[in-house]
Design an enzyme around this catalytic site. Structure first.
Site, mmCIF file in Angstrom:
data_model
loop_
_atom_site.group_PDB
_atom_site.id
_atom_site.type_symbol
_atom_site.label_atom_id
_atom_site.label_comp_id
_atom_site.label_asym_id
_atom_site.label_seq_id
_atom_site.Cartn_x
_atom_site.Cartn_y
_atom_site.Cartn_z
ATOM 1 N N ASP A 179 -34.882 -3.581 8.923
ATOM 2 C CA ASP A 179 -33.764 -2.621 8.955
ATOM 3 C C ASP A 179 -32.820 -2.904 7.787
ATOM 4 O O ASP A 179 -32.791 -4.006 7.254
ATOM 5 C CB ASP A 179 -32.944 -2.808 10.237
ATOM 6 C CG ASP A 179 -33.654 -2.286 11.471
ATOM 7 O OD1 ASP A 179 -34.796 -1.834 11.369
ATOM 8 O OD2 ASP A 179 -33.035 -2.355 12.554
ATOM 9 N N ARG A 233 -38.845 3.078 4.642
ATOM 10 C CA ARG A 233 -38.364 4.001 5.681
ATOM 11 C C ARG A 233 -36.994 4.487 5.219
ATOM 12 O O ARG A 233 -36.037 3.725 5.169
ATOM 13 C CB ARG A 233 -38.253 3.261 7.011
ATOM 14 C CG ARG A 233 -37.735 4.149 8.140
ATOM 15 C CD ARG A 233 -37.624 3.367 9.431
ATOM 16 N NE ARG A 233 -36.493 2.480 9.401
ATOM 17 C CZ ARG A 233 -36.430 1.314 10.053
ATOM 18 N NH1 ARG A 233 -37.447 0.867 10.756
ATOM 19 N NH2 ARG A 233 -35.352 0.564 9.992
#
Ligand SMILES: Cc1cc2nc3c(=O)[nH]c(=O)nc-3n(C[C@H](O)[C@H](O)[C@H](O)COP(=O)(O)OP(=O)(O)OC[C@H]3O[C@@H](n4cnc5c(N)ncnc54)[C@H](O)[C@@H]3O)c2cc1C
Length: 317
Positions: A132, A182
């Site tokens: 993340d 991502r």
């Protein structure tokens, strides 16, 4: 940024609220909309249901900014067990981690060792690990640890945030590695000096970055292009662009959060995209939940409804 969004993001940073709010019944009930439960088993049964509908999943054990390195080591060890459980259950589930959960605030090398051990174990069982992206002061360290992991292992990707002014340069520097990227809009409260404050600028940045991720250089490098968004207009523009560039739908992968745009999740599978649903579990959900409310302040009405329902139940009971 609206006042409500600012207030919710400020709440996400409050240690007092993080400690006390999760004990309140209606808050606990409202969070269920975004997570199937606090236990790994809750996520596993949700993942099994999604898998039957053709959707893969990504699991994240909620937590961030740990201040004790033994806790960070325990989190990393716990994920090794999760990999085995997923394998035994036959689930198509990847893992997503926050580096501050792995000890980044305390000891960067230990954090690297924790990440490395997870990515290596994931490779041994054919799994994949996502990193993340957190607040902007962590971006350099996160990209540095990502690069080190990617140079050793193919099964690791990183999240980039379209709201940051620096992201086009970061993406250009990563493309030659054949990375997994991502792309998200960005969920934190950031100053205008580092991030676009206006939604329309964030959206424009998102689309420009998406084009780079689907461009010839990225395709040649083997970049795994994942779009982490629920924005239907953005999804439609990306798909049109990919079709125009002659790319198969399966090259354009989408990751969405559990409980959001569920019809769209299924529609994308039918259209031939690879789709994963990110499922969170664990008891450290307050800051994460406040960021979800901030993304769509209308969600606050859902919480209010839970308060009203609680009052009604009490009166009935
Ligand atoms: C798989 C995944 C991983 C992520 N990882 C990170 C990360 O590592 N770092 C980071 O900073 N951010 C991360 N995010 C969050 C991201 O930055 C955005 O805050 C979030 O995705 C909302 O942006 P959006 O692209 O959906 O667009 P928005 O413009 O915010 O939303 C578009 C539409 O989607 C729907 N929607 C969006 N959010 C919600 C919600 N919470 N509840 C209900 N409806 C909603 C609404 O209909 C809204 O109008 C991640 C998001 C996803 C999907």
């Amino acid at each position: 940024m609206t006042l409500m969004r600012s207030a919710l993001l400020a709440a996400s940073e409050s240690a007092w609220l993080r400690e006390h709010a999760p004990r309140i019944g209606f808050v606990r009930r409202a969070v269920r909309r975004f997570m199937p439960g606090e236990r790994l088993e809750d996520s596993m049964s949700a993942a099994a249901g999604l898998q039957r509908a053709g959707l893969g999943t990504v699991f994240t054990h909620l937590g961030e900014n740990v201040t004790d390195i033994t806790q960070a080591d325990a989190v990393a060890r716990d994920y090794l067990g999760v990999l085995q459980r997923l394998r035994e259950a036959g689930l198509d589930t990847e893992i997503s981690v926050k580096l501050t959960h792995f000890g980044l605030d305390i000891d960067r090398e230990r954090c690297h060792a924790n990440l490395r051990a997870l990515v290596e174990a994931a490779r041994a069982v054919g799994n994949y690990v996502w990193i993340d992206m957190e607040q902007h002061p962590y971006v350099d360290a996160t990209l540095d640890l990502y690069r080190r992991a990617r140079e050793e292992f193919p099964n690791v990707g990183v999240c980039l945030q379209a709201y940051l002014h620096r992201t086009p340069a970061d993406l250009a520097a990563l493309v030659p590695l054949g990375p997994g990227i991502r792309l998200v809009k960005g969920a934190y409260r950031e100053p205008a000096s580092v991030a676009h404050p206006q939604k329309r600028d964030v959206d424009a940045s998102y689309l420009a970055l998406a084009k780079t991720m689907l461009g010839p250089e990225a395709i040649r490098s083997g970049l795994r292009a994942v779009f982490g968004t629920h924005d239907l207009a953005i999804i439609s523009t990306i798909n049109q662009h990919a079709t125009g560039a002659g790319l198969d739908a399966s090259r354009v992968e989408y990751h969405l959060l559990y409980g959001i745009q569920q019809l769209e999740q299924r529609r994308l599978v039918t259209a031939g995209h690879r789709v994963r649903v990110l499922i969170s579990y664990g008891d450290f959900w307050f800051p994460w939940y406040m960021r979800r409310l901030a993304e769509r302040p209308a969600n606050v009405w859902f919480v209010v409804k839970n308060v009203l329902d609680t009052g009604r139940d009490r009166r009935r009971g």
